[in-house]
Enzyme design. Structure first.
Site, PDB file in Angstrom:
ATOM      1  CD  GLU A   1      -2.747   1.321   2.435  1.00  0.00           C
ATOM      2  OE1 GLU A   1      -3.054   2.466   2.816  1.00  0.00           O
ATOM      3  OE2 GLU A   1      -3.116   0.277   3.023  1.00  0.00           O
TER       4      GLU A   1
ATOM      5  CB  CYS B   1      -9.879   1.601   6.412  1.00  0.00           C
ATOM      6  SG  CYS B   1      -9.776  -0.072   7.032  1.00  0.00           S
TER       7      CYS B   1
END
Length: 316
Positions: free
Chosen positions: A132, A201
């Site tokens: 990521e 998140c």
């Protein structure tokens, strides 16, 4: 006949698959249904070899880079996101590609580009080498984004212009660790621009919250997840900080060291965002063979997030 010792099991909720992981897996399944096998996937679609092996059996072929993909077959990009150079190369080759990047990761990419266009130097809080992080840093030209991994990094960082900074974060970090780094940066650079909405998140936050709830009740916490899964490793750390006497990451029930269970009366169980629920069920079944268990689910949040599928596979 000797009865099994009693063991209280606290099952964290939410746990396991998040909406981004579920979407990414569906994208590969639907690409196989629409285009037939093989479908190529750049990198592990999610960090779980059980998921990867199941998709391999269906006809997915996992590769490290696009040069391993033929021109005439579709390729899926993993949920972690990719540098901009990857879709650019796919377009140059006229490859059919489907981007399974989690929409919450895409939000970080968009924020980074917005700050860059505004002329700000960008700090990325994350772990070096994680897919990521590689994907996020690859949204901009080299040198436009600085990676900060630790509180010491935050204290040592020297920006080009202290009044023209912004930060974004990897989505799967420890909420507590990240807030400590952000506090240092905000103290040092009070004009630093923040994300409109927290980058970590909802699923990472919820899973860490559930583990914080079971940690103090548990002599031992087991987290089902892959060793290369950032969010799973963070859950192990969170459990220990929350008060669990011991906490371990296991990929499956077979990885349990039963010596961990000596002299315990309570067990906490959770799973990382890329771990399928059947692995949790297998673990509980293995524990139930040796102990007389009572299972208490500790729920800290309800999740109803669903992400739309890309048009290229939505009709499959």
């Amino acid at each position: 006949m000797t009865s099994n010792p009693k063991l209280a099991v606290f099952l964290a909720s939410p746990r396991g698959f998040c909406a981004g992981v579920d979407r990414a897996i569906q994208i590969v399944e639907k690409a196989l249904a629409r285009y037939g096998a093989p479908v190529y996937v750049r990198h592990e679609i999610v960090h779980n070899k059980h998921v990867v092996n199941r998709l391999k059996a269906m006809g997915a072929i996992f590769v490290k880079e696009l040069d391993e993909c033929p021109d005439d077959r579709p390729v899926v990009f993993s949920a972690h996101g990719v540098p901009k150079s990857v879709p650019a190369t796919a377009e140059q080759r006229d490859l059919l590609y489907v981007d399974a990047t989690c929409p919450l990761v895409s939000k970080v990419h968009i924020d980074a580009e917005r700050h860059d266009k505004a002329g700000r130097e960008i700090i990325l809080i994350g772990h070096a080498g994680h897919p990521e992080v590689i994907g996020t840093m690859g949204q901009l030209e080299e040198g436009r984004m600085v990676l900060i991994e630790t509180e010491a990094d935050a204290e040592a960082f020297t920006p080009r212009d202290p009044d023209n900074l912004a930060y974004v974060t990897q989505t799967t970090l420890s909420v507590d660790d990240t807030s400590a780094i952000v506090e240092i940066l905000k103290r040092r650079f009070p004009h630093m621009a923040s994300p409109h909405k927290e980058d970590i998140c909802y699923a990472t936050t919820n899973r860490q919250g559930a583990v914080k709830a079971i940690g103090p009740k548990s002599d031992l916490v087991l987290v089902v997840g892959a060793p290369n899964s950032s969010n799973s490793r963070r859950l192990v750390e969170v459990a220990t900080r929350a008060g669990a006497k011991a906490s371990y990451l296991v990929e499956k029930a077979d990885d349990i060291d039963w010596a961990w269970f000596e002299n315990i009366s309570s067990l906490g169980v959770s799973a990382g965002a890329s771990a399928p629920e059947d692995l949790v069920e297998d673990l509980l079944a293995a524990v139930a063979e040796r102990f007389d268990i009572t299972v208490d689910t500790i729920e800290v949040a309800k999740e109803d997030v669903i992400f739309k599928l890309p048009r290229a596979v939505a009709e499959a």
